[in-house]
Write a protein that holds these residues in place. Structure first.
Motif, PDB file in Angstrom:
ATOM      1  N   HIS A  80       0.337  10.785  -2.906  1.00  0.00           N
ATOM      2  CA  HIS A  80       0.476  11.836  -1.896  1.00  0.00           C
ATOM      3  C   HIS A  80       1.625  11.589  -0.926  1.00  0.00           C
ATOM      4  CE1 HIS A  80      -3.318  13.583  -3.244  1.00  0.00           C
ATOM      5  NE2 HIS A  80      -3.882  12.385  -3.157  1.00  0.00           N
ATOM      6  N   ASN A  81       2.074  10.362  -0.821  1.00  0.00           N
ATOM      7  CA  ASN A  81       3.220  10.070   0.036  1.00  0.00           C
ATOM      8  C   ASN A  81       4.544  10.352  -0.665  1.00  0.00           C
ATOM      9  OD1 ASN A  81       2.723   7.922  -1.746  1.00  0.00           O
ATOM     10  ND2 ASN A  81       3.625   6.401  -0.385  1.00  0.00           N
ATOM     11  N   LEU A 134      -0.314   4.947  -1.039  1.00  0.00           N
ATOM     12  CA  LEU A 134      -0.851   3.857  -0.212  1.00  0.00           C
ATOM     13  C   LEU A 134      -2.186   3.372  -0.775  1.00  0.00           C
ATOM     14  CD1 LEU A 134      -0.002   5.244   3.350  1.00  0.00           C
ATOM     15  CD2 LEU A 134       1.425   3.946   1.771  1.00  0.00           C
ATOM     16  N   TRP A 167       2.176  -1.614   4.168  1.00  0.00           N
ATOM     17  CA  TRP A 167       2.093  -0.434   5.024  1.00  0.00           C
ATOM     18  C   TRP A 167       1.096  -0.670   6.145  1.00  0.00           C
ATOM     19  CZ3 TRP A 167       0.325  -0.414  -0.053  1.00  0.00           C
ATOM     20  CH2 TRP A 167      -1.042  -0.236  -0.249  1.00  0.00           C
ATOM     21  N   GLY A 173       1.655   4.368   9.686  1.00  0.00           N
ATOM     22  CA  GLY A 173       2.421   5.029   8.634  1.00  0.00           C
ATOM     23  C   GLY A 173       3.711   4.326   8.269  1.00  0.00           C
ATOM     24  N   GLN A 202      10.419  17.855   1.775  1.00  0.00           N
ATOM     25  CA  GLN A 202       9.729  16.578   1.853  1.00  0.00           C
ATOM     26  C   GLN A 202       9.801  15.779   0.558  1.00  0.00           C
ATOM     27  OE1 GLN A 202       8.506  15.601   4.840  1.00  0.00           O
ATOM     28  NE2 GLN A 202       9.409  17.535   5.535  1.00  0.00           N
ATOM     29  N   TRP A 254      10.880  13.300  -2.111  1.00  0.00           N
ATOM     30  CA  TRP A 254      11.672  12.071  -2.021  1.00  0.00           C
ATOM     31  C   TRP A 254      12.943  12.115  -2.848  1.00  0.00           C
ATOM     32  CZ3 TRP A 254      12.587   8.874  -6.271  1.00  0.00           C
ATOM     33  CH2 TRP A 254      11.877   9.204  -7.429  1.00  0.00           C
TER      34      TRP A 254
END
Length: 314
Positions: free
Chosen positions: A26-27, A60, A89, A93, A225, A227
């Motif tokens: 999700h990151n 994460l 991490w 965040g 958003q 990457w």
């Protein structure tokens, strides 16, 4: 499905593996469906893919958790599981690369807990932190290997000099680095060293992060958003030129009776030193297509034609 042996091990791995950064990552990606992600992993295993690649930083820890949930449904000894660590991490965040031996030991233990495993087959140092001597980091992974927590050691995202430092004691079985039809920089030094030292080379980004998937058009825009916005190929000054090459590769794929993604995967497998490729994705339909790449072979004339196209794309 074809299989090969991971260097310095007795692991039989499928030449088509599975990358899981979009399984709970999700990151990294927006609007991921976790059940779809687990079905993605199940489909791969049902199609005889036995080489599953994840990392603790994906989501994460969430990717490892989801992969672990699926692994419980299958016979563990039939599956080669790889994960990566060294990215620490925090609750706010923030993320810090940390190769300190003490942290790596903690990271391995946490990965095993998340995946509900007593050992991981292949553990990569994900990124060098630029501070901890690699000999110390790999030394700790070697101790964990002796303890049975990991069975083979890999490293990723390093220069040739860093790889040589990490491999001083011949501990490295696998290098994972960026390599695909559009980014062949690994051919200049990393790939030759791996062949010389009997290190398996596993490319990441084998489909150039989607560009060799064939789904991009000149007006395609990534989510702000995403990457991949940081990758040069997606910058405006390169994007349209890259798509022109992609269109020519599509023509070659059509002549060969296959798809562009499978052409790209099979081309990588045809390179000396590359033992497996680990395409990712979100939908299990793509996995069904990817497995066909394992059976594609090239003549020397076909490889020369592709090289000519890729070498003259400027």
């Amino acid at each position: 499905m074809r299989y090969t042996t991971l260097k310095k091990t007795d692991f039989k791995i499928s030449t088509i593996g599975l990358g899981t950064n979009a399984v709970g990552g999700h990151n990294l990606f927006q609007n991921l469906d976790e059940e779809e992600g687990k079905d993605f992993v199940r489909e791969a295993l049902q199609l005889d893919i036995n080489f599953i690649d994840t990392a603790d930083i994906y989501g994460l820890g969430r990717s490892e958790e989801l992969v672990g949930e699926v692994l419980k449904e299958y016979k563990r000894d039939d599956i080669v599981v790889a994960t990566k660590g060294g990215q620490h991490w925090f609750d706010d965040g923030s993320v810090k690369t940390d190769n300190h031996p003490e942290y790596l030991r903690q990271a391995v233990e946490k990965s095993l807990q998340r995946m509900q495993l007593d050992h991981v087959d292949l553990y990569y140092l994900h990124f060098p932190d630029g501070q901890t001597p690699l000999a110390e980091s790999i030394g700790e992974l070697s101790r964990l290997k002796k303890e049975g927590k990991i069975r083979a050691i890999g490293i990723s995202n390093v220069s040739l000099e860093q790889l040589k430092e990490a491999n001083q004691q011949q501990d490295i079985s696998v290098l994972q680095a960026s390599y695909n039809m559009l980014d062949r920089s690994a051919e200049s030094d990393l790939l030759p060293y791996c062949r010389e030292q009997q290190i398996s080379f596993i490319p990441y980004g084998p489909l150039a992060f989607g560009l060799l998937g064939g789904g991009f058009a000149p007006d395609t825009r990534l989510d702000p958003q995403d990457w991949r916005n940081s990758i040069p190929f997606f910058q405006p000054d390169q994007f349209h030129q890259t798509l022109a090459i992609v269109e020519k590769l599509k023509e070659i794929a059509a002549e060969k009776g296959t798809t562009l993604p499978n052409l790209a995967l099979a081309w990588l497998l045809a390179q000396d030193g590359v033992d497996s490729v680990i395409p990712g994705g979100k939908n299990k339909v793509r996995i069904r297509e990817n497995v066909e790449a394992s059976d594609i072979n090239f003549s020397q004339e076909e490889l020369a034609r592709i090289d000519s196209l890729l070498n003259n794309r400027s």
